[in-house]
Design a protein around this motif. Structure first.
Motif, PDB file in Angstrom:
ATOM      1  N   GLU A  17       2.416   2.223   8.951  1.00 28.16           N
ATOM      2  CA  GLU A  17       0.982   2.303   9.257  1.00 28.16           C
ATOM      3  C   GLU A  17       0.232   3.200   8.280  1.00 28.16           C
ATOM      4  O   GLU A  17      -0.963   3.021   8.056  1.00 28.16           O
ATOM      5  CB  GLU A  17       0.768   2.822  10.680  1.00 28.16           C
ATOM      6  CG  GLU A  17       1.088   1.806  11.750  1.00 28.16           C
ATOM      7  CD  GLU A  17       0.820   2.359  13.144  1.00 28.16           C
ATOM      8  OE1 GLU A  17      -0.352   2.332  13.572  1.00 28.16           O
ATOM      9  OE2 GLU A  17       1.779   2.817  13.799  1.00 28.16           O
ATOM     10  N   SER A  18       0.924   4.217   7.733  1.00 23.37           N
ATOM     11  CA  SER A  18       0.225   5.175   6.869  1.00 23.37           C
ATOM     12  C   SER A  18       0.382   4.865   5.383  1.00 23.37           C
ATOM     13  O   SER A  18      -0.266   5.490   4.550  1.00 23.37           O
ATOM     14  CB  SER A  18       0.728   6.593   7.152  1.00 23.37           C
ATOM     15  OG  SER A  18       2.097   6.724   6.822  1.00 23.37           O
ATOM     16  N   LYS A  19       1.231   3.867   5.055  1.00 27.12           N
ATOM     17  CA  LYS A  19       1.507   3.588   3.642  1.00 27.12           C
ATOM     18  C   LYS A  19       0.247   3.281   2.827  1.00 27.12           C
ATOM     19  O   LYS A  19       0.084   3.810   1.721  1.00 27.12           O
ATOM     20  CB  LYS A  19       2.524   2.446   3.513  1.00 27.12           C
ATOM     21  CG  LYS A  19       3.040   2.261   2.088  1.00 27.12           C
ATOM     22  CD  LYS A  19       4.223   1.319   2.032  1.00 27.12           C
ATOM     23  CE  LYS A  19       4.815   1.252   0.626  1.00 27.12           C
ATOM     24  NZ  LYS A  19       3.860   0.834  -0.406  1.00 27.12           N
ATOM     25  N   PHE A  21      -2.668   4.431   3.197  1.00 29.52           N
ATOM     26  CA  PHE A  21      -3.363   5.705   2.965  1.00 29.52           C
ATOM     27  C   PHE A  21      -2.741   6.437   1.782  1.00 29.52           C
ATOM     28  O   PHE A  21      -3.449   6.902   0.879  1.00 29.52           O
ATOM     29  CB  PHE A  21      -3.308   6.598   4.216  1.00 29.52           C
ATOM     30  CG  PHE A  21      -3.907   7.948   3.970  1.00 29.52           C
ATOM     31  CD1 PHE A  21      -5.264   8.157   4.144  1.00 29.52           C
ATOM     32  CD2 PHE A  21      -3.127   9.009   3.516  1.00 29.52           C
ATOM     33  CE1 PHE A  21      -5.833   9.397   3.882  1.00 29.52           C
ATOM     34  CE2 PHE A  21      -3.682  10.247   3.245  1.00 29.52           C
ATOM     35  CZ  PHE A  21      -5.037  10.443   3.427  1.00 29.52           C
ATOM     36  N   PHE A  22      -1.409   6.525   1.786  1.00 30.50           N
ATOM     37  CA  PHE A  22      -0.745   7.301   0.734  1.00 30.50           C
ATOM     38  C   PHE A  22      -0.720   6.546  -0.598  1.00 30.50           C
ATOM     39  O   PHE A  22      -0.706   7.164  -1.660  1.00 30.50           O
ATOM     40  CB  PHE A  22       0.645   7.736   1.197  1.00 30.50           C
ATOM     41  CG  PHE A  22       0.588   8.808   2.258  1.00 30.50           C
ATOM     42  CD1 PHE A  22       0.192  10.097   1.925  1.00 30.50           C
ATOM     43  CD2 PHE A  22       0.870   8.520   3.586  1.00 30.50           C
ATOM     44  CE1 PHE A  22       0.111  11.096   2.891  1.00 30.50           C
ATOM     45  CE2 PHE A  22       0.794   9.511   4.556  1.00 30.50           C
ATOM     46  CZ  PHE A  22       0.410  10.801   4.220  1.00 30.50           C
ATOM     47  N   PRO A  45      -4.860   7.896  10.832  1.00 33.75           N
ATOM     48  CA  PRO A  45      -5.070   6.447  10.841  1.00 33.75           C
ATOM     49  C   PRO A  45      -4.012   5.699  11.644  1.00 33.75           C
ATOM     50  O   PRO A  45      -2.821   5.970  11.521  1.00 33.75           O
ATOM     51  CB  PRO A  45      -4.961   6.069   9.354  1.00 33.75           C
ATOM     52  CG  PRO A  45      -5.014   7.334   8.591  1.00 33.75           C
ATOM     53  CD  PRO A  45      -4.545   8.426   9.493  1.00 33.75           C
TER      54      PRO A  45
ATOM     55  N   ASP B  22       7.503  -4.996   9.923  1.00 37.49           N
ATOM     56  CA  ASP B  22       6.118  -4.711   9.539  1.00 37.49           C
ATOM     57  C   ASP B  22       5.360  -3.865  10.545  1.00 37.49           C
ATOM     58  O   ASP B  22       4.145  -3.727  10.448  1.00 37.49           O
ATOM     59  CB  ASP B  22       5.383  -6.040   9.333  1.00 37.49           C
ATOM     60  CG  ASP B  22       5.447  -6.926  10.575  1.00 37.49           C
ATOM     61  OD1 ASP B  22       6.315  -6.672  11.451  1.00 37.49           O
ATOM     62  OD2 ASP B  22       4.636  -7.863  10.675  1.00 37.49           O
ATOM     63  N   THR B  24       5.382  -0.135  13.118  1.00 33.41           N
ATOM     64  CA  THR B  24       6.052   1.111  13.482  1.00 33.41           C
ATOM     65  C   THR B  24       6.488   1.039  14.947  1.00 33.41           C
ATOM     66  O   THR B  24       6.006   0.212  15.730  1.00 33.41           O
ATOM     67  CB  THR B  24       5.113   2.322  13.326  1.00 33.41           C
ATOM     68  OG1 THR B  24       4.018   2.177  14.236  1.00 33.41           O
ATOM     69  CG2 THR B  24       4.590   2.442  11.910  1.00 33.41           C
ATOM     70  N   GLN B  27       3.628   1.619  17.214  1.00 28.27           N
ATOM     71  CA  GLN B  27       2.815   0.412  17.354  1.00 28.27           C
ATOM     72  C   GLN B  27       3.428  -0.542  18.379  1.00 28.27           C
ATOM     73  O   GLN B  27       2.708  -1.140  19.196  1.00 28.27           O
ATOM     74  CB  GLN B  27       2.747  -0.245  15.973  1.00 28.27           C
ATOM     75  CG  GLN B  27       1.673  -1.249  15.761  1.00 28.27           C
ATOM     76  CD  GLN B  27       1.687  -1.752  14.312  1.00 28.27           C
ATOM     77  OE1 GLN B  27       2.400  -1.209  13.455  1.00 28.27           O
ATOM     78  NE2 GLN B  27       0.906  -2.774  14.043  1.00 28.27           N
ATOM     79  N   TYR B  67      -1.355   8.828  20.439  1.00 28.81           N
ATOM     80  CA  TYR B  67      -1.442   7.635  19.586  1.00 28.81           C
ATOM     81  C   TYR B  67      -2.208   6.517  20.285  1.00 28.81           C
ATOM     82  O   TYR B  67      -3.078   5.871  19.704  1.00 28.81           O
ATOM     83  CB  TYR B  67      -0.021   7.160  19.237  1.00 28.81           C
ATOM     84  CG  TYR B  67       0.041   5.883  18.415  1.00 28.81           C
ATOM     85  CD1 TYR B  67       0.095   5.932  17.030  1.00 28.81           C
ATOM     86  CD2 TYR B  67       0.051   4.637  19.032  1.00 28.81           C
ATOM     87  CE1 TYR B  67       0.150   4.769  16.282  1.00 28.81           C
ATOM     88  CE2 TYR B  67       0.108   3.466  18.301  1.00 28.81           C
ATOM     89  CZ  TYR B  67       0.159   3.539  16.920  1.00 28.81           C
ATOM     90  OH  TYR B  67       0.208   2.384  16.177  1.00 28.81           O
ATOM     91  N   LEU B 132      10.251   4.823   3.522  1.00 24.29           N
ATOM     92  CA  LEU B 132       9.421   4.878   4.724  1.00 24.29           C
ATOM     93  C   LEU B 132      10.203   5.470   5.885  1.00 24.29           C
ATOM     94  O   LEU B 132      11.415   5.311   5.991  1.00 24.29           O
ATOM     95  CB  LEU B 132       8.923   3.479   5.109  1.00 24.29           C
ATOM     96  CG  LEU B 132       7.959   2.819   4.129  1.00 24.29           C
ATOM     97  CD1 LEU B 132       7.491   1.473   4.680  1.00 24.29           C
ATOM     98  CD2 LEU B 132       6.755   3.699   3.844  1.00 24.29           C
ATOM     99  N   PHE B 141       0.709  13.447   8.634  1.00 27.49           N
ATOM    100  CA  PHE B 141      -0.629  14.020   8.496  1.00 27.49           C
ATOM    101  C   PHE B 141      -0.729  15.429   9.068  1.00 27.49           C
ATOM    102  O   PHE B 141      -1.808  16.000   9.118  1.00 27.49           O
ATOM    103  CB  PHE B 141      -1.652  13.102   9.188  1.00 27.49           C
ATOM    104  CG  PHE B 141      -1.704  11.731   8.579  1.00 27.49           C
ATOM    105  CD1 PHE B 141      -2.398  11.516   7.399  1.00 27.49           C
ATOM    106  CD2 PHE B 141      -1.043  10.665   9.166  1.00 27.49           C
ATOM    107  CE1 PHE B 141      -2.444  10.260   6.820  1.00 27.49           C
ATOM    108  CE2 PHE B 141      -1.083   9.394   8.596  1.00 27.49           C
ATOM    109  CZ  PHE B 141      -1.772   9.193   7.414  1.00 27.49           C
TER     110      PHE B 141
END
Lengths: 132, 397
Positions: A17-19, A21-22, A45, B22, B24, B27, B67, B132, B141
């Protein structure tokens, strides 16, 4: 206490999900997510809007400008003092960050700041904020 | 009380994916939640109880509640018993609903073992996604910025000072009060009485919190036994009963309207007081989580012992010292001076409240006629995301 604060930042954990962004961060572009259903921007995000729960969320480029919501200068640090804080972006949401290019006594709540990207140790750059 | 007939299974959803390269894990939890809520004809905002197990990424229930933006959760359960967890959750959800603790309980499970690595219980030799991760959704973050308990609570104190004019001297009074109590506790880690000046002159750790604004770091432990009324009456021990309890997460929820000057006590406190049928003015003794001085100040405000923003004035001048002030708190010396075993202080908060209600506290700090006490705790960080819990106990005469 007048030295400029810097702090080495470790590589961020990047997930699916954050890829994006980075990936944008590698190009020094600052992205946030906005929801087409409710119109609200959010942080961090997500694919699903935390405000209205729609999955119609899209990436949006931001100028990365905002004001300091709060901060704390951490002195218990082997690499010297650093500032943890939250910035409230002009788009609305607040986000955790480090404040840089400023002395420990140079910060104040409400101060205007702007994003810049700091390299990390073996990962993509991450957003930090400096006074404007 | 039985759960028989007290709870209904209103919505279910099995995620259609069998291979999710595809998405997470967070998700998949959220998509599963959406499916079950849609099946029930309910929305995310209707959910007031959330249940998950070890497959949920992040910090207990908190990362997933954050989340998904579950704004109204007032009951959480992260009981982990492997694959049977969700049947345990169903049982616990029925208990919570029967007890009036929640009315719409959401149970989620999700994971991606075919993708390799990632979550506990994953395994299975899948394809590790290059570069990943699939841990706590907020991880990339937040953890990079060097947040610790010290500076995340420091941020709360800084903002509280900005909004309400709270001072370091006022925060220091909280440590002073704890030290006055700790001097009588032979087991206390710090037994010396300190002054406001001592706190202010201790070295700065995370602006504006000094060394003496922080709790101790101690090894140790604690335990509590809870019984039925019948068992309790057979034991020839003082009768201390739980009469009210509340809990709530407080999260960032997408960063909208971030407010680091209030805690989840604004929800857990009123729920506990309402169930107990008492008010803050009735409380004789308070165990208040004290990881830092600011922790105490914010929670005292949020529990309703004073108005929001007036905590600084309330805690000053010895008002928390037993025999001196209006609200005797943490008479064992608390986490600030006595003990904070494995950096989790909730159980010592219960234990000292029971001592007070039994009349077993040290004579120098025992509250006279102590028949009603509160124990309140915060887990995680007030400056990032946390779970608040309140318990009100009384001595049965």
């Amino acid at each position: 206490m007048s030295e400029i604060m810097t702090r080495p930042i470790p590589a961020p954990a990047v997930n699916l999900e954050s890829k994006p962004f980075f990936d944008a961060a590698e190009e020094a572009r600052f992205l946030i997510k906005r929801c087409n259903a409710c119109g609200e921007a959010h942080w961090y995000p997500r694919t699903i809007c935390p405000n209205c729960h729609s999955d119609d969320t899209v990436w949006e480029e931001s100028a990365g400008e905002g004001v300091i919501y709060t901060y704390s200068v951490m002195y218990r640090s082997p690499t010297g003092p650093y500032a943890l804080g939250y910035v409230t972006l002009n788009e609305g949401p607040s986000m955790m960050t480090n404040f840089v290019d400023v002395a420990p006594d140079g910060l104040a709540i409400g101060m205007k700041v702007k994003v810049k990207f700091q390299p990390t140790e073996g990962g993509p750059p991450v957003p930090v904020f400096a006074p404007v | 009380m039985s759960i028989k007939g007290k709870a209904y299974l209103a919505g279910v959803y099995e995620h259609p994916t069998r291979d999710a390269p595809d998405k997470t894990t967070a998700q998949l939890h959220a998509e599963s939640a959406r499916g079950a809520l849609a099946d029930a004809g309910l929305s995310f905002d209707d959910v007031d109880g959330y249940f998950c197990a070890g497959d949920a990424p992040g910090f207990g229930a908190m990362s997933m509640v954050d989340y998904m933006g579950l704004k109204n959760v007032r009951h959480m359960d992260t009981t982990e018993t492997g694959g049977s967890s969700y049947i345990v959750h169903l049982h616990h959800a029925a208990q919570a609903i029967a007890a009036g603790k929640c009315s719409v309980a959401l149970i989620t499970l999700a994971g991606r073992p075919r993708q390799g690595g990632g979550r506990p219980g994953g395994g299975g030799g899948g394809r590790p996604p290059v570069g990943l991760t699939d841990g706590a959704p907020e991880q990339g973050f937040e953890s990079i910025y060097g947040g610790s308990t010290h500076n995340t609570y420091g941020m709360c104190a800084m903002r509280h000072m900005h909004e309400y004019g709270t001072t370091s001297e006022q925060l220091a009074w909280i440590k002073v009060a704890a030290s006055h109590h700790a001097q009588w506790n032979e087991h206390a880690f710090l037994k010396s009485v300190v002054t406001v000046e001592d706190v202010l002159n201790s070295r700065m750790i995370a602006d504006p919190l000094h060394l003496l604004d922080c709790c101790v770091v101690t090894d140790g432990g604690g335990a509590v036994v809870v019984t039925s009324p019948e068992v309790a009456r057979s034991l020839k021990r003082p009768l201390v009963r739980l009469i009210g309890a509340g809990e709530a997460p407080k999260l960032q929820m997408g960063g909208k309207g971030l407010d680091l000057t209030t805690s989840g006590a604004v929800w857990s406190g009123p729920a506990a007081f309402a169930e107990a049928g008492v008010t803050p003015a009735d409380i004789k003794y308070a165990s208040i989580y004290d990881s830092f001085t600011i922790t105490v100040l914010m929670q005292i405000e949020d529990l309703g012992f004073c108005k929001k923003g007036e905590g600084g004035k309330f805690v000053a001048d010895g008002n928390l010292i037993s025999g001196v002030g209006k609200l005797p708190f943490n008479t064992d010396g608390g986490g600030l001076c006595n003990n904070h075993p494995t950096n989790r202080g909730g159980i010592t908060k219960i234990i000292e409240a029971v001592r007070q209600l039994r009349g077993d506290a040290h004579p120098k700090v025992q509250v006279a006629n102590c028949d009603l006490a509160i124990a309140h705790g915060t887990g995680g960080s007030l400056g990032v995301r946390h779970g608040a819990a309140t318990a009100i106990m009384e001595r049965e005469s």
